[in-house]
Design a protein around this motif. Structure first.
Motif, mmCIF file in Angstrom:
data_model
loop_
_atom_site.group_PDB
_atom_site.id
_atom_site.type_symbol
_atom_site.label_atom_id
_atom_site.label_comp_id
_atom_site.label_asym_id
_atom_site.label_seq_id
_atom_site.Cartn_x
_atom_site.Cartn_y
_atom_site.Cartn_z
ATOM 1 N N ARG A 123 18.374 70.080 24.510
ATOM 2 C CA ARG A 123 17.534 69.619 23.403
ATOM 3 C C ARG A 123 16.301 70.517 23.255
ATOM 4 N NH1 ARG A 123 17.399 62.979 23.076
ATOM 5 N NH2 ARG A 123 19.559 62.745 22.390
ATOM 6 N N VAL A 124 15.714 70.886 24.367
ATOM 7 C CA VAL A 124 14.549 71.771 24.319
ATOM 8 C C VAL A 124 14.943 73.137 23.784
ATOM 9 C CG1 VAL A 124 12.851 72.991 25.724
ATOM 10 C CG2 VAL A 124 13.300 70.559 26.141
ATOM 11 N N VAL A 125 16.030 73.695 24.302
ATOM 12 C CA VAL A 125 16.484 75.017 23.856
ATOM 13 C C VAL A 125 16.832 74.990 22.374
ATOM 14 C CG1 VAL A 125 18.337 76.727 24.076
ATOM 15 C CG2 VAL A 125 17.253 75.796 26.125
ATOM 16 N N ASP A 126 17.545 73.964 21.930
ATOM 17 C CA ASP A 126 17.930 73.872 20.515
ATOM 18 C C ASP A 126 16.700 73.844 19.610
ATOM 19 O OD1 ASP A 126 20.529 73.772 21.354
ATOM 20 O OD2 ASP A 126 20.890 71.688 20.778
ATOM 21 N N ARG A 127 15.730 73.032 19.962
ATOM 22 C CA ARG A 127 14.537 72.897 19.130
ATOM 23 C C ARG A 127 13.787 74.222 19.028
ATOM 24 N NH1 ARG A 127 14.907 68.243 16.109
ATOM 25 N NH2 ARG A 127 15.687 66.559 17.436
ATOM 26 N N LEU A 128 13.665 74.915 20.154
ATOM 27 C CA LEU A 128 12.967 76.200 20.131
ATOM 28 C C LEU A 128 13.748 77.247 19.348
ATOM 29 C CD1 LEU A 128 11.636 76.286 23.802
ATOM 30 C CD2 LEU A 128 10.299 75.942 21.711
ATOM 31 N N LEU A 129 15.072 77.238 19.477
ATOM 32 C CA LEU A 129 15.884 78.207 18.735
ATOM 33 C C LEU A 129 15.764 78.003 17.229
ATOM 34 C CD1 LEU A 129 19.169 78.395 20.866
ATOM 35 C CD2 LEU A 129 17.461 80.195 20.578
ATOM 36 N N THR A 130 15.703 76.749 16.791
ATOM 37 C CA THR A 130 15.633 76.503 15.343
ATOM 38 C C THR A 130 14.347 77.042 14.737
ATOM 39 O OG1 THR A 130 14.673 74.297 15.697
ATOM 40 C CG2 THR A 130 17.069 74.441 15.468
ATOM 41 N N ARG A 131 13.308 77.240 15.552
ATOM 42 C CA ARG A 131 12.045 77.758 15.036
ATOM 43 C C ARG A 131 12.069 79.275 14.873
ATOM 44 N NH1 ARG A 131 7.813 74.374 18.909
ATOM 45 N NH2 ARG A 131 8.504 72.274 18.293
ATOM 46 N N ARG A 132 12.992 79.946 15.552
ATOM 47 C CA ARG A 132 12.969 81.400 15.568
ATOM 48 C C ARG A 132 14.277 82.051 15.131
ATOM 49 N NH1 ARG A 132 9.917 79.280 19.554
ATOM 50 N NH2 ARG A 132 7.834 80.162 19.855
ATOM 51 N N ALA A 133 15.396 81.457 15.459
ATOM 52 C CA ALA A 133 16.697 82.103 15.231
ATOM 53 C C ALA A 133 17.357 81.619 13.947
ATOM 54 C CB ALA A 133 17.620 81.815 16.421
ATOM 55 N N THR A 134 18.303 82.403 13.465
ATOM 56 C CA THR A 134 19.253 81.926 12.474
ATOM 57 C C THR A 134 20.307 81.131 13.220
ATOM 58 O OG1 THR A 134 18.927 83.835 11.023
ATOM 59 C CG2 THR A 134 20.992 82.600 10.773
ATOM 60 N N ILE A 135 20.509 79.881 12.833
ATOM 61 C CA ILE A 135 21.483 79.023 13.510
ATOM 62 C C ILE A 135 22.835 79.172 12.833
ATOM 63 C CG2 ILE A 135 22.078 76.664 14.167
ATOM 64 C CD1 ILE A 135 19.633 77.845 15.619
ATOM 65 N N ALA A 136 23.866 79.304 13.649
ATOM 66 C CA ALA A 136 25.242 79.335 13.160
ATOM 67 C C ALA A 136 26.033 78.247 13.880
ATOM 68 C CB ALA A 136 25.881 80.699 13.396
ATOM 69 N N THR A 137 27.144 77.847 13.283
ATOM 70 C CA THR A 137 28.002 76.851 13.908
ATOM 71 C C THR A 137 29.445 77.083 13.463
ATOM 72 O OG1 THR A 137 28.195 74.495 14.450
ATOM 73 C CG2 THR A 137 27.749 75.054 12.139
ATOM 74 N N VAL A 138 30.353 76.166 13.823
ATOM 75 C CA VAL A 138 31.776 76.465 13.725
ATOM 76 C C VAL A 138 32.531 75.675 12.649
ATOM 77 C CG1 VAL A 138 31.935 77.237 16.113
ATOM 78 C CG2 VAL A 138 32.230 74.807 15.599
ATOM 79 N N SER A 139 31.860 74.766 11.960
ATOM 80 C CA SER A 139 32.547 73.989 10.923
ATOM 81 C C SER A 139 31.524 73.428 9.950
ATOM 82 C CB SER A 139 33.347 72.838 11.547
ATOM 83 O OG SER A 139 32.480 71.878 12.141
ATOM 84 N N ASP A 140 31.997 73.034 8.769
ATOM 85 C CA ASP A 140 31.116 72.368 7.812
ATOM 86 C C ASP A 140 30.604 71.049 8.380
ATOM 87 O OD1 ASP A 140 31.267 74.352 5.875
ATOM 88 O OD2 ASP A 140 33.063 73.494 4.958
ATOM 89 N N PHE A 141 31.460 70.362 9.117
ATOM 90 C CA PHE A 141 31.040 69.115 9.739
ATOM 91 C C PHE A 141 29.862 69.349 10.682
ATOM 92 C CE2 PHE A 141 31.198 66.330 13.475
ATOM 93 C CZ PHE A 141 31.017 65.095 12.872
ATOM 94 N N SER A 142 29.968 70.342 11.556
ATOM 95 C CA SER A 142 28.882 70.617 12.496
ATOM 96 C C SER A 142 27.629 71.081 11.778
ATOM 97 C CB SER A 142 29.320 71.669 13.524
ATOM 98 O OG SER A 142 30.005 71.061 14.592
ATOM 99 N N ARG A 143 27.800 71.798 10.672
ATOM 100 C CA ARG A 143 26.621 72.208 9.916
ATOM 101 C C ARG A 143 25.840 70.970 9.452
ATOM 102 N NH1 ARG A 143 27.163 76.396 5.053
ATOM 103 N NH2 ARG A 143 28.754 74.901 4.370
ATOM 104 N N GLY A 144 26.535 69.970 8.938
ATOM 105 C CA GLY A 144 25.869 68.750 8.523
ATOM 106 C C GLY A 144 25.222 68.013 9.675
ATOM 107 N N GLU A 145 25.902 67.982 10.816
ATOM 108 C CA GLU A 145 25.357 67.323 12.002
ATOM 109 C C GLU A 145 24.082 68.007 12.484
ATOM 110 O OE1 GLU A 145 27.284 64.584 14.449
ATOM 111 O OE2 GLU A 145 26.727 64.239 12.370
ATOM 112 N N LEU A 146 24.118 69.334 12.579
ATOM 113 C CA LEU A 146 22.953 70.058 13.074
ATOM 114 C C LEU A 146 21.796 69.992 12.087
ATOM 115 C CD1 LEU A 146 24.748 73.148 14.628
ATOM 116 C CD2 LEU A 146 23.708 71.230 15.850
ATOM 117 N N ALA A 147 22.116 70.028 10.799
ATOM 118 C CA ALA A 147 21.058 69.895 9.792
ATOM 119 C C ALA A 147 20.341 68.558 9.965
ATOM 120 C CB ALA A 147 21.649 70.014 8.394
ATOM 121 N N HIS A 148 21.108 67.508 10.237
ATOM 122 C CA HIS A 148 20.532 66.177 10.413
ATOM 123 C C HIS A 148 19.669 66.093 11.668
ATOM 124 C CE1 HIS A 148 20.228 61.792 10.628
ATOM 125 N NE2 HIS A 148 20.673 61.877 11.871
#
Length: 358
Positions: A123-148
């Protein structure tokens, strides 16, 4: 500018995440060999990590640390001069020019399935990555989940799906003797770990209603690890095969009556695609990401309904060949929707865009 690929995954056990990272790097190498990648690429590996069979991407062992420390210190230091690509659900949190692949939001949806330390760290790593990195994922479903869960606009998350071309090795038929599967013994196959998301309990429960001659072969590491689950009591019909080689899994898929994929939650789910590529019908959980992957090529069941799965398994056992032939044709057609090279090209383009950031 150089693209530095985070090679920490080369020191981790091979699960779906590490499979993804390996195949993306191999696909990037093929693209680079044809001159189709704009950036020079370098796979940076922790000490003693095994090399990959690459032609165009250089490989270097760098640093002295291991695990998360290697990623956050040693890899971060070398990647600072270029753009980083992290493929295995983590990455250096202070790297600004970076594409980081987060495969799903399972630790947010089902934190009880994992150890507390694992959940907190990611959770800590994810939050920090979203502030600096371009986030990628593997499906449209996961894109919606991560956006949420991460508060990132969905249209800013890159989607680069899994594929299945990798599982085309010559089958190792010796696995049948090893597991005690005679030529005429019908069996089902499932692949997964003890995380509750994989829902192995349902497959085992459904197996209790099958003919005594049938077997269920479970492939995967059956220990706790970071997963907060226990192996349920299994009838004699269930064979715990443990980890197997790709050749052994290929052999099992090609002879199985069907792959049983009972997951409660996935970011993508590679095994159904691997099954389609090896002429194995799929009985799959009717959850959105699995439907996104399998389309009309699988037979679906409610992942909480053991009798529904048991009924599908009986149909596969009683099939005269008509059902199987139809499902194999649909599965082969479904494979055309996915490609490791297309996904690698998508990530390479995202890295070029990240490299241009100031």
């Amino acid at each position: 500018m150089t693209l530095f690929i985070n090679g920490r995954f080369r020191q981790q056990p091979m699960t779906g995440v590490q499979r993804y990272a390996t195949q993306i790097v191999l696909a990037l190498d093929a693209l680079a060999a044809r001159g189709e990648v704009e950036l020079d690429c370098q796979l940076v590996l922790p000490p003693d990590a095994p090399l990959l069979p690459l032609r165009a991407i250089t490989q270097v062992h760098h640093g002295r640390l291991r695990g998360h420390a290697w990623e956050q210190v040693d890899f971060a230091r070398i990647a600072r001069g270029g753009v980083a690509l992290s493929l295995a659900a983590s990455g250096p949190v202070f790297q600004h020019r970076q594409v980081a692949v987060i495969h799903d939001a399972a630790i947010y949806r089902f934190p009880e399935n994992y150890s507390r330390s694992y959940v907190l760290l990611h959770r800590v790593v994810d939050r920090l990555l979203t502030r600096r990195a371009t986030i990628a994922t593997v499906s449209d479903f996961s894109r919606g989940e991560l956006a949420h869960w991460l508060g990132v606009p969905a249209n800013e998350i890159v989607v680069a799906p899994n594929s299945a071309e990798h599982l085309d090795a010559a089958p190792d038929d010796g696995v049948f003797a090893t597991l005690g599967l005679a030529d005429d013994r019908p069996f089902f196959l499932t692949i997964g770990s003890l995380t509750r998301n994989k829902n192995l309990r349902l497959a085992i429960e459904a197996m209790r209603d099958q003919t005594a001659a049938a077997r269920l072969v479970i492939v995967g590491q059956i220990d706790g690890g970071v997963f907060a689950a226990e192996m349920p009591d299994a009838p004699e019909q269930v064979i715990l095969a443990g980890r197997l080689s790709d050749r052994a899994v290929t052999a099992l898929m090609r002879r199985a009556r069907a792959l049983v994929f009972p997951s409660l939650y996935e970011g993508f789910g590679i095994p159904p695609l691997e099954a389609f590529g090896n002429d194995c019908p799929v009985l799959a959980s009717a959850i959105p990401p699995v439907r996104e992957v399998c389309g009309d090529a699988a037979d679906y069941f409610d992942p909480h309904d053991a009798p529904a799965l048991a009924a599908l398994m009986r149909r596969a056992l009683d099939d005269d060949g008509t059902w199987r032939a139809d499902r194999l044709a649909r599965g082969r057609a479904r494979l055309g929707h996915f490609s490791w090279e297309r996904s690698a090209a998508t990530l390479a383009a995202a890295c070029v865009a990240a490299a241009r950031q100031t």
